[in-house]
Write an enzyme that holds these catalytic residues in place. Structure first.
Site, PDB file in Angstrom:
ATOM      1  N   GLU A  63       0.828  -1.213   0.000  1.00  0.00           N
ATOM      2  CA  GLU A  63       0.000   0.000   0.000  1.00  0.00           C
ATOM      3  C   GLU A  63       0.859   1.260   0.000  1.00  0.00           C
ATOM      4  O   GLU A  63       0.586   2.223  -0.720  1.00  0.00           O
ATOM      5  CB  GLU A  63      -0.908   0.038   1.236  1.00  0.00           C
ATOM      6  N   CYS A  88      -1.953  -2.595   7.393  1.00  0.00           N
ATOM      7  CA  CYS A  88      -1.376  -2.353   8.728  1.00  0.00           C
ATOM      8  C   CYS A  88      -1.621  -0.903   9.143  1.00  0.00           C
ATOM      9  O   CYS A  88      -1.985  -0.046   8.331  1.00  0.00           O
ATOM     10  CB  CYS A  88       0.110  -2.692   8.732  1.00  0.00           C
TER      11      CYS A  88
HETATM   12  N1  THU Z   1       2.080  -6.512   4.046  1.00  0.00           N
HETATM   13  C1  THU Z   1       1.642  -5.626   3.102  1.00  0.00           C
HETATM   14  O1  THU Z   1       2.342  -5.345   2.129  1.00  0.00           O
HETATM   15  N2  THU Z   1       0.422  -5.079   3.263  1.00  0.00           N
HETATM   16  C2  THU Z   1      -0.472  -5.448   4.210  1.00  0.00           C
HETATM   17  O2  THU Z   1      -1.595  -4.964   4.188  1.00  0.00           O
HETATM   18  C3  THU Z   1      -0.093  -6.420   5.235  1.00  0.00           C
HETATM   19  C4  THU Z   1       1.324  -6.859   5.225  1.00  0.00           C
HETATM   20  C5  THU Z   1       3.374  -7.160   3.829  1.00  0.00           C
HETATM   21  C6  THU Z   1       4.485  -6.726   4.732  1.00  0.00           C
HETATM   22  C7  THU Z   1       5.395  -7.938   4.679  1.00  0.00           C
HETATM   23  O3  THU Z   1       6.195  -7.853   3.504  1.00  0.00           O
HETATM   24  C8  THU Z   1       4.433  -9.104   4.510  1.00  0.00           C
HETATM   25  O4  THU Z   1       3.232  -8.556   4.027  1.00  0.00           O
HETATM   26  C9  THU Z   1       4.170  -9.874   5.800  1.00  0.00           C
HETATM   27  O5  THU Z   1       3.794  -9.015   6.817  1.00  0.00           O
END
Ligand code: THU
Length: 161
Positions: free
Chosen positions: A75, A112
């Site tokens: 995001e 997150c």
């Molecule tokens: N992650 C995202 O890119 N977006 C989210 O909404 C949740 C988590 C990624 C961060 C990390 O690279 C992986 O997912 C595991 O947390």
């Protein structure tokens, strides 16, 4: 208890065939973006597709690093990229999805807190709600009217001196 209401701010599409075409198309772009993730540590691939007011779609995927905190979520990758490329163009709609290589993700991925905060900044900057679409690989799709609904009691620039 009187005069208390608890409102759900999310529209739930239980059946994906009910998704409006423009939303389904944006989600398809997020799905494609997820395949371009660099996620060799978590193996959790996230894709984001951000539609701007000028019709351009900027995508992002999570980018990980051997020094874990240096990585960035899909995001924020999309939001920072869009703001760098088109600093004066408001964000219209953001679709987010993810691929779990072990077992298909059955519920919508949840951005997150840091990503919510970053997206909120652009919502404020342009004074325009950013619609947020959340999806897993199967199961329901959630549609939120704005980032503020995803981040109540937000810290914002108004607190700063
Ligand atoms: N992650 C995202 O890119 N977006 C989210 O909404 C949740 C988590 C990624 C961060 C990390 O690279 C992986 O997912 C595991 O947390």
């Amino acid at each position: 208890m009187k005069n208390l209401t608890l409102k759900s701010e999310v529209l739930v599409y239980e059946d994906r065939s009910e998704l409006p075409e423009d939303i389904a198309n944006l989600l398809a772009k997020a799905e494609e973006a997820a395949t371009r993730a660099y996620a060799q540590y978590s193996h959790f691939q996230v894709g984001a597709a951000l539609l701007l007011n000028n019709g351009v779609v900027v995508t992002g995927s999570n980018q990980e690093n051997a020094v874990y905190p240096c990585g960035l979520c899909a995001e924020r990758t999309a939001a920072f990229s869009a703001s760098s490329l088109y600093p004066e163009v408001p964000f219209h709609t953001l679709a987010i999805t993810a691929i779990n290589p072990v077992e298909p993700l059955k519920e919508p991925v949840s951005p997150c807190g840091s990503c919510r905060q970053v997206l909120y900044e652009y919502e404020q900057k342009f004074n325009q709600p950013i619609e947020v679409i959340l999806s897993g690989q199967v199961g329901p799709v959630y549609r939120f009217r704005c980032v503020a609904d995803l981040l109540p009691y937000t810290f914002h620039a108004g607190f700063l001196p």
